[in-house]
Design a protein around this motif. Structure first.
Motif, PDB file in Angstrom:
ATOM      1  N   GLY A   1      18.117  -9.715  -6.291  1.00 46.66           N
ATOM      2  CA  GLY A   1      17.249 -10.668  -5.615  1.00 46.66           C
ATOM      3  C   GLY A   1      16.231  -9.982  -4.729  1.00 46.66           C
ATOM      4  O   GLY A   1      15.086 -10.434  -4.614  1.00 46.66           O
ATOM      5  N   GLN A   2      16.640  -8.886  -4.086  1.00 44.39           N
ATOM      6  CA  GLN A   2      15.708  -8.150  -3.232  1.00 44.39           C
ATOM      7  C   GLN A   2      14.575  -7.535  -4.057  1.00 44.39           C
ATOM      8  O   GLN A   2      13.405  -7.561  -3.634  1.00 44.39           O
ATOM      9  CB  GLN A   2      16.464  -7.057  -2.479  1.00 44.39           C
ATOM     10  CG  GLN A   2      17.490  -7.586  -1.490  1.00 44.39           C
ATOM     11  CD  GLN A   2      18.334  -6.492  -0.879  1.00 44.39           C
ATOM     12  OE1 GLN A   2      18.067  -5.308  -1.093  1.00 44.39           O
ATOM     13  NE2 GLN A   2      19.354  -6.877  -0.128  1.00 44.39           N
ATOM     14  N   ILE A   3      14.922  -7.002  -5.223  1.00 42.93           N
ATOM     15  CA  ILE A   3      13.880  -6.411  -6.077  1.00 42.93           C
ATOM     16  C   ILE A   3      12.940  -7.494  -6.600  1.00 42.93           C
ATOM     17  O   ILE A   3      11.710  -7.323  -6.608  1.00 42.93           O
ATOM     18  CB  ILE A   3      14.529  -5.640  -7.239  1.00 42.93           C
ATOM     19  CG1 ILE A   3      15.289  -4.428  -6.689  1.00 42.93           C
ATOM     20  CG2 ILE A   3      13.469  -5.195  -8.250  1.00 42.93           C
ATOM     21  CD1 ILE A   3      16.055  -3.657  -7.743  1.00 42.93           C
ATOM     22  N   LEU A   4      13.502  -8.631  -7.022  1.00 38.75           N
ATOM     23  CA  LEU A   4      12.649  -9.731  -7.479  1.00 38.75           C
ATOM     24  C   LEU A   4      11.747 -10.219  -6.348  1.00 38.75           C
ATOM     25  O   LEU A   4      10.568 -10.520  -6.566  1.00 38.75           O
ATOM     26  CB  LEU A   4      13.510 -10.882  -7.990  1.00 38.75           C
ATOM     27  CG  LEU A   4      14.261 -10.667  -9.306  1.00 38.75           C
ATOM     28  CD1 LEU A   4      15.128 -11.871  -9.620  1.00 38.75           C
ATOM     29  CD2 LEU A   4      13.282 -10.410 -10.447  1.00 38.75           C
ATOM     30  N   GLY A   5      12.297 -10.294  -5.132  1.00 42.70           N
ATOM     31  CA  GLY A   5      11.491 -10.699  -3.986  1.00 42.70           C
ATOM     32  C   GLY A   5      10.353  -9.725  -3.721  1.00 42.70           C
ATOM     33  O   GLY A   5       9.248 -10.134  -3.351  1.00 42.70           O
ATOM     34  N   ALA A   6      10.625  -8.434  -3.912  1.00 45.77           N
ATOM     35  CA  ALA A   6       9.576  -7.434  -3.715  1.00 45.77           C
ATOM     36  C   ALA A   6       8.473  -7.581  -4.756  1.00 45.77           C
ATOM     37  O   ALA A   6       7.278  -7.441  -4.442  1.00 45.77           O
ATOM     38  CB  ALA A   6      10.183  -6.030  -3.787  1.00 45.77           C
ATOM     39  N   VAL A   7       8.860  -7.877  -6.006  1.00 44.03           N
ATOM     40  CA  VAL A   7       7.861  -8.086  -7.057  1.00 44.03           C
ATOM     41  C   VAL A   7       6.968  -9.281  -6.722  1.00 44.03           C
ATOM     42  O   VAL A   7       5.737  -9.229  -6.864  1.00 44.03           O
ATOM     43  CB  VAL A   7       8.554  -8.289  -8.420  1.00 44.03           C
ATOM     44  CG1 VAL A   7       7.543  -8.717  -9.490  1.00 44.03           C
ATOM     45  CG2 VAL A   7       9.260  -7.009  -8.851  1.00 44.03           C
ATOM     46  N   VAL A   8       7.589 -10.371  -6.255  1.00 39.60           N
ATOM     47  CA  VAL A   8       6.814 -11.560  -5.884  1.00 39.60           C
ATOM     48  C   VAL A   8       5.882 -11.259  -4.718  1.00 39.60           C
ATOM     49  O   VAL A   8       4.712 -11.677  -4.703  1.00 39.60           O
ATOM     50  CB  VAL A   8       7.757 -12.730  -5.544  1.00 39.60           C
ATOM     51  CG1 VAL A   8       6.979 -13.891  -4.963  1.00 39.60           C
ATOM     52  CG2 VAL A   8       8.510 -13.179  -6.786  1.00 39.60           C
ATOM     53  N   ALA A   9       6.386 -10.545  -3.708  1.00 39.94           N
ATOM     54  CA  ALA A   9       5.544 -10.207  -2.553  1.00 39.94           C
ATOM     55  C   ALA A   9       4.351  -9.360  -2.969  1.00 39.94           C
ATOM     56  O   ALA A   9       3.226  -9.562  -2.481  1.00 39.94           O
ATOM     57  CB  ALA A   9       6.385  -9.462  -1.508  1.00 39.94           C
ATOM     58  N   ALA A  10       4.575  -8.419  -3.897  1.00 42.02           N
ATOM     59  CA  ALA A  10       3.463  -7.600  -4.387  1.00 42.02           C
ATOM     60  C   ALA A  10       2.439  -8.464  -5.109  1.00 42.02           C
ATOM     61  O   ALA A  10       1.223  -8.301  -4.941  1.00 42.02           O
ATOM     62  CB  ALA A  10       4.002  -6.513  -5.317  1.00 42.02           C
ATOM     63  N   GLY A  11       2.914  -9.405  -5.929  1.00 36.32           N
ATOM     64  CA  GLY A  11       1.990 -10.299  -6.623  1.00 36.32           C
ATOM     65  C   GLY A  11       1.203 -11.170  -5.666  1.00 36.32           C
ATOM     66  O   GLY A  11       0.013 -11.431  -5.874  1.00 36.32           O
ATOM     67  N   ALA A  12       1.878 -11.636  -4.599  1.00 38.73           N
ATOM     68  CA  ALA A  12       1.176 -12.456  -3.610  1.00 38.73           C
ATOM     69  C   ALA A  12       0.056 -11.672  -2.945  1.00 38.73           C
ATOM     70  O   ALA A  12      -1.060 -12.181  -2.776  1.00 38.73           O
ATOM     71  CB  ALA A  12       2.168 -12.970  -2.567  1.00 38.73           C
ATOM     72  N   PHE A  13       0.325 -10.426  -2.576  1.00 38.69           N
ATOM     73  CA  PHE A  13      -0.726  -9.625  -1.945  1.00 38.69           C
ATOM     74  C   PHE A  13      -1.836  -9.300  -2.932  1.00 38.69           C
ATOM     75  O   PHE A  13      -3.017  -9.230  -2.548  1.00 38.69           O
ATOM     76  CB  PHE A  13      -0.134  -8.350  -1.346  1.00 38.69           C
ATOM     77  CG  PHE A  13      -0.034  -8.414   0.153  1.00 38.69           C
ATOM     78  CD1 PHE A  13      -0.958  -7.783   0.957  1.00 38.69           C
ATOM     79  CD2 PHE A  13       0.957  -9.160   0.756  1.00 38.69           C
ATOM     80  CE1 PHE A  13      -0.893  -7.872   2.331  1.00 38.69           C
ATOM     81  CE2 PHE A  13       1.047  -9.256   2.126  1.00 38.69           C
ATOM     82  CZ  PHE A  13       0.116  -8.612   2.931  1.00 38.69           C
ATOM     83  N   ALA A  14      -1.495  -9.118  -4.200  1.00 40.98           N
ATOM     84  CA  ALA A  14      -2.546  -8.926  -5.201  1.00 40.98           C
ATOM     85  C   ALA A  14      -3.431 -10.159  -5.282  1.00 40.98           C
ATOM     86  O   ALA A  14      -4.653 -10.057  -5.446  1.00 40.98           O
ATOM     87  CB  ALA A  14      -1.925  -8.632  -6.571  1.00 40.98           C
ATOM     88  N   ALA A  15      -2.824 -11.369  -5.156  1.00 43.90           N
ATOM     89  CA  ALA A  15      -3.608 -12.604  -5.176  1.00 43.90           C
ATOM     90  C   ALA A  15      -4.573 -12.654  -3.996  1.00 43.90           C
ATOM     91  O   ALA A  15      -5.750 -13.011  -4.143  1.00 43.90           O
ATOM     92  CB  ALA A  15      -2.669 -13.814  -5.145  1.00 43.90           C
TER      93      ALA A  15
END
Length: 599
Positions: A394-408
Motif C-alpha cells: 500500500g505504501q508503494i502504491l501510495g507513492a506511485v499515486v503521489a508521483a502521478g499527482a505531482f506530475a499532474a
C-alpha cells in the motif's frame, strides 16, 4: 514514516525527470517562436500526448474520484464533459484556428476582426482564465504534500511554482512539450496501476468490513474513526441520530465529551475533533447525498441540482474550445490537418484515463467514508492505497499515486504559465525572449499569491468555473469568428465583456458565499447555463447593429481559415512579427504563390 519516505522519493524522482526533460527540450530554444509555438513543428501524436498531459490537471487526477465519492452518479458529468469538449473543438475550431496562423488567442481575435481593442480585452480574459485555472493546481499540490507528510500546505504550491517557472524560463513551449508528453504516460501509469491492484484486492474480499453500496441506507463507518476538521468551517447533515465524542466547537458552542446529534445540520469550526464508533452513521457534508440510494440515483436534488448539471454540461462541453492553454498547443501543429488529427488522438487518450479515477471514487466510498464528514474528498486517491492495503504494498502504491499527482500539477501548471506569459509578453510587453521570461516570473508570483489568499475548494469545482469563463468568452468568439462573416469587433468586445463579466461577478459572489455560510444558489456557483447563451446573443445582436464594422477583408480571412492546407493560404503571424529575415522572406514568397493560385 515509511509511507512518507516512499512518497517523497517518488515526488523527487518526478521533479528530477521534469528538470531533465525540460533541459533536453530547451537546448535549441532561443527565439520567440520557439518559446511561443515551438516553431510549429510538433507531430500530431506527440502533441496529443502533450495536450493530454497538460489537460489532466488536479481536477482530473484527484477531484474526479473525490466527487464520485461524495456526489455519486451526478459527478460523472465531469469526466464526460472534460473529454467530450474535444469533440466540439475537433469539429469547429482546431483546423481553422491553426490555419489562421495566430500564436495566441488575442492574436487570433485581432487577425480575424482587425481591431486592437478586441485584442486587449482578449488579453485580459486569457490572464483571468489562466490564473483561475492555475490556483487549484497549486492548492492541490499543497493538499498532496500535507496528506503524505503533514507539512504545511503552502510548501507544496511553492515547490510546484518554482519547478514550473524554472522549466518555462529555460525554453518555453519547446521545453515543456517533451515534459508534458512524458507526464501524460506517467500519470496514466500512476492512476491505472493502483486501480488495477486495488480492484483485484476488492474482488478478493468485497465485503471486508465495509457496507455494500447496494444498501440503500445511510453510509456507516466500518470501524472506529477519529475525524478532524482542518482549515475551513464545515456544515454536515445528519439523517440518522447518533452519539459521538467531540472536542471543539459545534454551532458556536464549545463541546468536550459525548454529544448526541439528532436529524439536522450542524456547523463545525476548524480544529474540531470527532470520534465515531464502528457502525455509526456518517454525517455528510451538506449538499451531498446522505444515503447510498441517492448516491446511486441521478438528479435527486430537485430543480436546483438539475440547473447545476446543465450549467456544468455547458461549461465543460463548450469551455474546452476556449481554454487558452489548450488552444495554444494547436498553434504548434504544422498545419490544420495535423491539428484535427491531434484533437482526435486526445479524445482517445482522455477517454482511457478517466476510466480509472471513477473506479477509485467508488472504492473510496467503501473504505474512506470519513472524508465525507469534512468534504476533503480530493485526498481520497492519495489515502485509498494504504486504506485497502495496509502494508508495504500500500505504501508503494501510495507513492506511485503521489508521483502521478505531482506530475499532474507540474504539466498543467507549465501549460498555463506558458499561455499566460506568452500573452503578457506579446500584448503588454515588446514580445522578446527576455520579456517572456519576465512575464513567466510575474505569472508565477501572482498565482502563488492567489493560491494562499483564496479559499480552497474541490479542484474540479474551481476548474469548472474556469471552463465557464472560457465558454462564456472565447467559445462564442471562436465559433462566430470562424463560421460567421457578420461578426464585428464591437460585437466581440461586448460579448466578451458581458459573458466574462457575469462569470467573474458570480465567482466573486461565490467566494463571499464560501466565507459567509455557502448561501449562493447553483446558478451562481456554476453560471454557464445563463452566461454562454447571453454571450452568444450579445455578440450577434451588437454585430448586426454595427454591421458597417465588418472587416473589409473578411472573405479573404475566412478563405484562409477554411481552405485546404495544400493551397498554402496559412500565414504564420509569429514569423511575420518575430521571425528572422530569411523566414519572413519565405513567408512573403508563400503569400505570393498562394495569391497566384487564386487568380
Amino acid at each position: 514514516m515509511n509511507a512518507t519516505i516512499w512518497s517523497l522519493s517518488a515526488i523527487v524522482a518526478v521533479a528530477a525527470v521534469t528538470f531533465l526533460l525540460g533541459y533536453v527540450g530547451s537546448r535549441k530554444a532561443n527565439t520567440t517562436p520557439d518559446f511561443l509555438v515551438a516553431r510549429r513543428a510538433i507531430p500530431a501524436t506527440r502533441n496529443a500526448a502533450a495536450i493530454s498531459g497538460e489537460y489532466l490537471s488536479a481536477a482530473s487526477f484527484l477531484s474526479v474520484a473525490g466527487l464520485v465519492l461524495k456526489d455519486g452518479v451526478d459527478a460523472l458529468w465531469y469526466p464526460v464533459g472534460f473529454t467530450a469538449g474535444y469533440l466540439a473543438l475537433l469539429l469547429f475550431v482546431a483546423a481553422p484556428l491553426r490555419r489562421s496562423g495566430a500564436y495566441t488567442l488575442p492574436d487570433f481575435s485581432e487577425a480575424r476582426l482587425g481591431s486592437v481593442h478586441v485584442r486587449h480585452v482578449s488579453t485580459f480574459f486569457v490572464v483571468c482564465i489562466g490564473l483561475l485555472y492555475l490556483v487549484p493546481q497549486l492548492q492541490s499540490a499543497g493538499l498532496t504534500l500535507t496528506t503524505i507528510t503533514g507539512l504545511d500546505a503552502w510548501l507544496g504550491g511553492l515547490i510546484v511554482t518554482v519547478i514550473v517557472v524554472i522549466n518555462v524560463l529555460g525554453g518555453g513551449m519547446r521545453a515543456i512539450t517533451l515534459v508534458q508528453a512524458f507526464q501524460y504516460w506517467g500519470k496514466l501509469f500512476a492512476i491505472a496501476a493502483p486501480t488495477f491492484v486495488l480492484f483485484v484486492v476488492f474482488l478478493a474480499s468485497p465485503d471486508r468490513g465495509t457496507q455494500p453500496i447496494s444498501d440503500d441506507g445511510v453510509v456507516r463507518f466500518p470501524q472506529a474513526e477519529k475525524v478532524t476538521v482542518a482549515e475551513q468551517p464545515v456544515k454536515v447533515r445528519v439523517d440518522e441520530p447518533l452519539t459521538l465524542r467531540v472536542r471543539g466547537t459545534i454551532d458556536g458552542r464549545d463541546a468536550n465529551g459525548p454529544v448526541f446529534w439528532g436529524r439536522g445540520v450542524y456547523e463545525l469550526k476548524p480544529g474540531t475533533v470527532m470520534e465515531f464508533t464502528a457502525g455509526s452513521p456518517v454525517p455528510v457534508v451538506e449538499g451531498s447525498p446522505t444515503t447510498n440510494r441517492d448516491w446511486t440515483h441521478p438528479q435527486t436534488g430537485g430543480l436546483s441540482e438539475l440547473i447545476g448539471t446543465y450549467s456544468l454540461i455547458f461549461a465543460t462541453f463548450l469551455g474546452t474550445m476556449g481554454l487558452p492553454h489548450v488552444l495554444v498547443r494547436f498553434y504548434t501543429n504544422p498545419d490544420g490537418k495535423a491539428a484535427r488529427r491531434t484533437a482526435l488522438h486526445v479524445l482517445y487518450l482522455l477517454g482511457l484515463f478517466y476510466l480509472f479515477p471513477t473506479v477509485l471514487g467508488v472504492l473510496s466510498r467503501l473504505h474512506l467514508p470519513q472524508l465525507l464528514v469534512t468534504g476533503n474528498t480530493d485526498a481520497a486517491v492519495l489515502m485509498l492505497p494504504e486504506a485497502m492495503v495496509p502494508n508495504l504494498g500500500g505504501q508503494i502504491l501510495g507513492a506511485v499515486v503521489a508521483a502521478g499527482a505531482f506530475a499532474a500539477f507540474l504539466s498543467t501548471s507549465s501549460g498555463l504559465v506558458v499561455s499566460v506569459a506568452g500573452v503578457v509578453s506579446t500584448d503588454i510587453m515588446p514580445g522578446k525572449v527576455r520579456d517572456f521570461r519576465w512575464a513567466t516570473v510575474f505569472t508565477g508570483l501572482v498565482a502563488i499569491a492567489l493560491a494562499f489568499v483564496l479559499p480552497r475548494s474541490n479542484a474540479s469545482l474551481t476548474v469548472a468555473m474556469s471552463f465557464a469563463l472560457a465558454a462564456s468568452t472565447f467559445c462564442p468568439l471562436l465559433v462566430l469568428g470562424i463560421w460567421w462573416r457578420g461578426l464585428t469587433w464591437v460585437g466581440a468586445v461586448c460579448g466578451l465583456v458581458v459573458g466574462g463579466g457575469v462569470v467573474i461577478s458570480a465567482q466573486v459572489v461565490s467566494v463571499v458565499s464560501t466565507y459567509t455560510g455557502r448561501w449562493a444558489p447553483a446558478f451562481i456557483t456554476q453560471p454557464a447555463l445563463i452566461t454562454v447563451p447571453l454571450a452568444f446573443a450579445t455578440m450577434i445582436v451588437v454585430s448586426k447593429a454595427t454591421r458597417r464594422r465588418v472587416p473589409p477583408d473578411v472573405n479573404q480571412i475566412l478563405l484562409r481559415l477554411h481552405a485546404p492546407d495544400p493551397l498554402g493560404f496559412i500565414r504564420d503571424r509569429d514569423i511575420a512579427r518575430f521571425g528572422t529575415a530569411e523566414e519572413k522572406a519565405r513567408l512573403a514568397d508563400g503569400k505570393r504563390s498562394g495569391a497566384d493560385r487564386t487568380r
